[in-house]
Design a protein around this motif. Structure first.
Motif, PDB file in Angstrom:
ATOM      1  N   ILE A 115     -42.021   4.170 -12.626  1.00 25.76           N
ATOM      2  CA  ILE A 115     -43.217   4.462 -13.392  1.00 25.76           C
ATOM      3  C   ILE A 115     -43.592   5.920 -13.158  1.00 25.76           C
ATOM      4  O   ILE A 115     -43.163   6.525 -12.172  1.00 25.76           O
ATOM      5  N   HIS A 145     -46.565   9.182 -13.228  1.00 23.01           N
ATOM      6  CA  HIS A 145     -47.982   9.528 -13.111  1.00 23.01           C
ATOM      7  C   HIS A 145     -48.160  11.024 -13.337  1.00 23.01           C
ATOM      8  O   HIS A 145     -47.497  11.833 -12.684  1.00 23.01           O
ATOM      9  N   CYS A 200     -50.741   5.111 -14.749  1.00 21.28           N
ATOM     10  CA  CYS A 200     -49.340   5.522 -14.835  1.00 21.28           C
ATOM     11  C   CYS A 200     -48.827   5.280 -16.245  1.00 21.28           C
ATOM     12  O   CYS A 200     -49.503   4.683 -17.074  1.00 21.28           O
ATOM     13  N   ALA A 236     -45.752   9.653 -20.820  1.00 19.44           N
ATOM     14  CA  ALA A 236     -46.316  10.636 -19.888  1.00 19.44           C
ATOM     15  C   ALA A 236     -46.662  11.927 -20.619  1.00 19.44           C
ATOM     16  O   ALA A 236     -47.714  12.530 -20.370  1.00 19.44           O
ATOM     17  N   GLU A 246     -41.539   1.786  -8.261  1.00 24.83           N
ATOM     18  CA  GLU A 246     -42.513   0.691  -8.206  1.00 24.83           C
ATOM     19  C   GLU A 246     -42.283  -0.239  -7.017  1.00 24.83           C
ATOM     20  O   GLU A 246     -43.240  -0.658  -6.353  1.00 24.83           O
TER      21      GLU A 246
END
Length: 111
Positions: free
Chosen positions: A2, A4, A32, A39, A61
């Motif tokens: 994932i 961020h 996220c 993103a 994750e």
């Protein structure tokens, strides 16, 4: 994996501790994204006016101790981390490249 989005100064603020952005205290989780396109969309929508380097943390994750829930309005789900992100769970860091207008256009390896 994932992703961020975070400004460099926020990521660098507490290098020896797990990463805990303002959203964790305010909303109870870390926002996220599921992939690079998401993103970039988040960076473009929420960070266009933020000066300085903008990073994308690639988070494994399974290496997190906090719970990850996939939530969202309707059918579009986003991963939310319900606790701090351990730095050991960050397997790579990318940089958001922006155009002259500040729009997020691509992700590149961060040096």
């Amino acid at each position: 994996m994932i992703l961020h989005v975070v400004p460099l100064d926020e990521w660098s603020a507490a290098p020896g501790r797990p990463y805990a952005p303002r959203s964790l205290a305010a909303e109870g989780f870390v926002h996220c994204s599921a992939d690079g396109l998401s993103a970039l969309a988040v960076a473009d929508a929420h960070y266009r006016e933020v000066p300085g380097p903008l990073l994308v943390l690639c988070v494994e994750e399974s290496a997190l101790t906090a719970e990850v829930r996939w939530e969202g309005p309707g059918e579009v789900l986003f991963p939310h981390v319900y606790g701090p992100v351990e730095r050991a769970a960050v397997t790579a860091v990318l940089e958001v490249r922006r155009d002259a207008a500040g729009r997020a256009v691509e992700l590149t390896p961060w040096l």
